[in-house]
Scaffold this motif. Sequence first.
Motif, PDB file in Angstrom:
ATOM      1  N   GLY A 647       0.797  -1.211   0.000  1.00 29.44           N
ATOM      2  CA  GLY A 647       0.000   0.000   0.000  1.00 29.44           C
ATOM      3  C   GLY A 647       0.830   1.260   0.000  1.00 29.44           C
ATOM      4  O   GLY A 647       0.314   2.342  -0.285  1.00 29.44           O
ATOM      5  N   PHE A 648       2.137   1.138   0.304  1.00 30.12           N
ATOM      6  CA  PHE A 648       3.004   2.316   0.349  1.00 30.12           C
ATOM      7  C   PHE A 648       4.227   2.185  -0.566  1.00 30.12           C
ATOM      8  O   PHE A 648       5.163   2.951  -0.456  1.00 30.12           O
ATOM      9  N   SER A 649       4.223   1.208  -1.476  1.00 31.89           N
ATOM     10  CA  SER A 649       5.312   1.076  -2.454  1.00 31.89           C
ATOM     11  C   SER A 649       4.740   0.674  -3.803  1.00 31.89           C
ATOM     12  O   SER A 649       3.684   0.025  -3.876  1.00 31.89           O
ATOM     13  N   GLU A 650       5.444   1.036  -4.869  1.00 33.01           N
ATOM     14  CA  GLU A 650       4.864   0.933  -6.207  1.00 33.01           C
ATOM     15  C   GLU A 650       5.610  -0.017  -7.138  1.00 33.01           C
ATOM     16  O   GLU A 650       5.152  -0.247  -8.262  1.00 33.01           O
ATOM     17  N   THR A 651       6.744  -0.553  -6.748  1.00 36.33           N
ATOM     18  CA  THR A 651       7.478  -1.458  -7.626  1.00 36.33           C
ATOM     19  C   THR A 651       6.994  -2.892  -7.429  1.00 36.33           C
ATOM     20  O   THR A 651       6.527  -3.260  -6.347  1.00 36.33           O
ATOM     21  N   ASP A 652       7.131  -3.704  -8.479  1.00 37.25           N
ATOM     22  CA  ASP A 652       6.663  -5.096  -8.431  1.00 37.25           C
ATOM     23  C   ASP A 652       7.487  -5.911  -9.430  1.00 37.25           C
ATOM     24  O   ASP A 652       7.170  -5.959 -10.621  1.00 37.25           O
ATOM     25  N   PHE A 653       8.562  -6.529  -8.953  1.00 33.63           N
ATOM     26  CA  PHE A 653       9.413  -7.335  -9.830  1.00 33.63           C
ATOM     27  C   PHE A 653      10.219  -8.309  -8.979  1.00 33.63           C
ATOM     28  O   PHE A 653      10.304  -8.172  -7.744  1.00 33.63           O
ATOM     29  N   ALA A 654      10.839  -9.274  -9.636  1.00 30.23           N
ATOM     30  CA  ALA A 654      11.762 -10.202  -8.978  1.00 30.23           C
ATOM     31  C   ALA A 654      12.853 -10.567  -9.967  1.00 30.23           C
ATOM     32  O   ALA A 654      12.565 -10.925 -11.124  1.00 30.23           O
ATOM     33  N   PHE A 655      14.099 -10.479  -9.525  1.00 36.62           N
ATOM     34  CA  PHE A 655      15.268 -10.726 -10.372  1.00 36.62           C
ATOM     35  C   PHE A 655      16.190 -11.727  -9.675  1.00 36.62           C
ATOM     36  O   PHE A 655      16.415 -11.626  -8.460  1.00 36.62           O
ATOM     37  N   ILE A 656      16.706 -12.690 -10.431  1.00 44.03           N
ATOM     38  CA  ILE A 656      17.684 -13.626  -9.892  1.00 44.03           C
ATOM     39  C   ILE A 656      18.866 -13.720 -10.848  1.00 44.03           C
ATOM     40  O   ILE A 656      18.725 -13.539 -12.064  1.00 44.03           O
ATOM     41  N   GLU A 657      20.032 -13.994 -10.300  1.00 43.86           N
ATOM     42  CA  GLU A 657      21.210 -14.275 -11.119  1.00 43.86           C
ATOM     43  C   GLU A 657      22.153 -15.167 -10.328  1.00 43.86           C
ATOM     44  O   GLU A 657      22.134 -15.186  -9.095  1.00 43.86           O
ATOM     45  N   GLY A 658      22.947 -15.935 -11.050  1.00 43.53           N
ATOM     46  CA  GLY A 658      23.943 -16.792 -10.427  1.00 43.53           C
ATOM     47  C   GLY A 658      25.182 -16.844 -11.292  1.00 43.53           C
ATOM     48  O   GLY A 658      25.131 -16.605 -12.506  1.00 43.53           O
ATOM     49  N   GLY A 659      26.297 -17.141 -10.668  1.00 41.35           N
ATOM     50  CA  GLY A 659      27.526 -17.183 -11.440  1.00 41.35           C
ATOM     51  C   GLY A 659      28.646 -17.864 -10.701  1.00 41.35           C
ATOM     52  O   GLY A 659      28.521 -18.274  -9.542  1.00 41.35           O
ATOM     53  N   MET A 660      29.774 -17.984 -11.402  1.00 42.33           N
ATOM     54  CA  MET A 660      30.967 -18.586 -10.828  1.00 42.33           C
ATOM     55  C   MET A 660      32.191 -17.811 -11.283  1.00 42.33           C
ATOM     56  O   MET A 660      32.329 -17.471 -12.468  1.00 42.33           O
ATOM     57  N   ALA A 661      33.073 -17.539 -10.347  1.00 41.22           N
ATOM     58  CA  ALA A 661      34.364 -16.919 -10.639  1.00 41.22           C
ATOM     59  C   ALA A 661      35.465 -17.904 -10.280  1.00 41.22           C
ATOM     60  O   ALA A 661      35.370 -18.610  -9.275  1.00 41.22           O
TER      61      ALA A 661
END
Length: 821
Positions: A647-661
């Motif tokens: 009710g007090f925020s306007e963003t709506d998303f989900a992001f994932i990432e994975g990796g190896m070094a």
Amino acid sequence: MTALPKICSVILLLAFGIYARGQVYTFHGEVKDANGNIPEEVILIISGSQDIFYTDLQGKFSVQLDYKPDRVTFKAPGYYPRTVSLPFNYDEKLFITLDSITDNTYFDPAAIIQKAQLKRAENERLYTGFTSRYYIKNRARFNKIPFNIWPVSGRVIPAKSDTGLVFISEKKGLFKYKDRNHYDVFNEAINSGGSFPVPSWVELPEYDLSLFHSKIYVREVSTRGYYSPLCDDALKFYDFERIGEYFEDKRKVYRIKFTPKGKKYAAFSGTMDLYDQTFTLAAADFSITQGNQLELVDSIRVKQIFYYQNGRYKAASQKLAYYLDIIGYSGYYDMHLYYHNHHFTDSLSFSDFDRQVLEIDRHHFQPDSIYWEKKRAVPITKKEKTTFFRQNLNSNYQNYLLLNSPLWWSNEFRFSDWTVTGHESFKQGVMVDWDPLWYTFGYNTVEGLYLNYCFPVKWVQPLREWKVTPSIRYGFSDTRLKASLKTSYKFNLLKPVKLSLSGGHDVEQFNDQQPILPVINSLYSLFISQNFLKLYGKDYLEFGYDQELLNGLELISGLEFAWRYPLFNTTDFRIIGNPNSFTPNNPENLPVISSEGFKAHHALTLNINLSYQFNHLYKVMMGRKVNLVVRNAPKLYFNFKAGIPSGFSETDFAFIEGGMAYNIRLRNIGLSQFDISSGGFLYSNRLPFIDYKHFNGIQTFFLQPTPRRSATIKQFSTLPYYEYSTARGYLELHYEHNFDGFLLSQFGPARRAKVHSLVGCNYLNSFNEAQFLEFFIGFDNILKVLRLEFAGGIDNFKRLRPSVRLGVDFDYLYYKNNRKR
């Protein structure tokens, strides 16, 4: 009555046995050579003993035993060993003369080396792992300091008054060593003295300088592997010369000199003494200089002594010295390691070790001179005793380790601190580190000339620490005062947990990786009229929780609530250039953002970052866990970011990432590093441009380090900052190979300059969108600190973006702490 004499005999025998066991046998004397000179170091191998003893700097010795030995062998590199029978009267002083090796017996040194090569792998397996008690003495000395520089000499850099012995320490304890990833150091006592602490940066694996290895690494000062004179290709890299042969007890020993065949080879110079039949080492004395591809220091010298005792092969001592001479400053740092009850073993298994390799705590520090007089392996000089007594550093040394920082001292505040050098101090548990005023200024087209000043204060206790950093930022063009406060509380320091809370008013780059340093943007804006730095404003409150969940598994998380709004250029001031060259502050990426800005909004954002380092090692310093740098082991990382609708925020998303070094050394042809990662949005119902996936590109002439230690090469050299930002999935690949000195060492000027060559490529694929491919070649270690890179990027395999970049090797912590200023 006949039983009485037998009983008396038994009583007499028991009494004699008790007396014999309680008696202390002492013998003493001195050792010189035939010319009356004192050999540098002589070891005493006692018959029937499991230990050895050493002469002091005057060649004198005094040994106490609880049994009566009959023979002692005196051994020193470069001299014939001498075995003597001890006199019946142990109070009689012994005068021992050792003769220099001058043998003319012929043998073919190349043939001896070939035999030793056949035994090298076996000797490496048998005589690398060991257990031993130890005594180490470390010293740092400035031989020459040419001049003082006001006001930094004596505060930031050494002053002329610092010439001489500036630091000495001694430690005793127990070693257990299998290989570079499996070892333990058990400290029992530590003592230190001098004008300031210079703790050893050398961990136990760096003492593993055995010539039985085919390549020897001095990792703290060089990335090269140096060829052993016993390696399979030794006859290709070295010239060998016969010095002589001698006998140690009944074992024949060959003494051989070795020198590199050319400066293009990463090879040592020195001598080694090899036992016949086993071809183990009796002694070794070798060094490497800048002439043979050594970097950072001018030379390194290693001295080692080994021996057989009761049929078992053992190590006696090792000396390791680093010599430096740069811009008139000269000095050295050396480590003298003495073994006791040493035993080589190949039976240690991985299960014998955990991931903690060292612990130092307050109770280890022992300043009692009487204690050390009894426990030292060798006596120390009068100057060293005076340094321990008059300049004892145990308290400051503990503060150094507690802070993991050189801010161990207490400085009175001076006006020059505020204007020129900054103010640094640690007193009664309070640490202050303030920048000078001049360092806090910058320029951008949004704020104009701005001031950004922080006042960090940290309260440090043995089991916890609390840090408070108030900040003020003022733009003289937008005339807005922005204030913020960051606090953090760290506790449970053996399994660290960090809680943080921050809030206020601030400006941020759209890319949270901060791809351009503000100081570089200031220069570009004022002198070239290019404003690459793109900012937005936010009023925010953020809570953070960081924890090392398991050894090697690290969690970094945060929850932020922010009012985020666009900012616009307010000035076109420049010193040189065309004001029309400035671009709008807001990148163009319709429909979410345009030059007119983006829709201001509230955002509740969750960030979770997990990483796991394989072969993770750590040490415990003053009750605090300190992770060690791990080489040749992969690191996995996973990131999750979500805009939480409410009710007090306007963003709506989900992001994932994975990796190896991962980085891996390819024999002696250099170091390869790669990083591969992929990710995307699970959903993006309301996704502002701020939360797009941005990539770490460069558009200036200057290279800069990446902000994430988990992926140090995760950077493009020609990619525009926001042109490839995406709301879709992506695949990102980075590869770099640094040849160290392998290629350019074949050319005299490049070899003398210690310049390294490197190649690499970067690739980005935003699925269903454009691709970006980039190749680069370059040179680093130019004048020790510079990197020059030539790169070419290809937009979607159509347009070429050539570039030339110059970089400076920034210190990571310095860079990380100052990248927003």
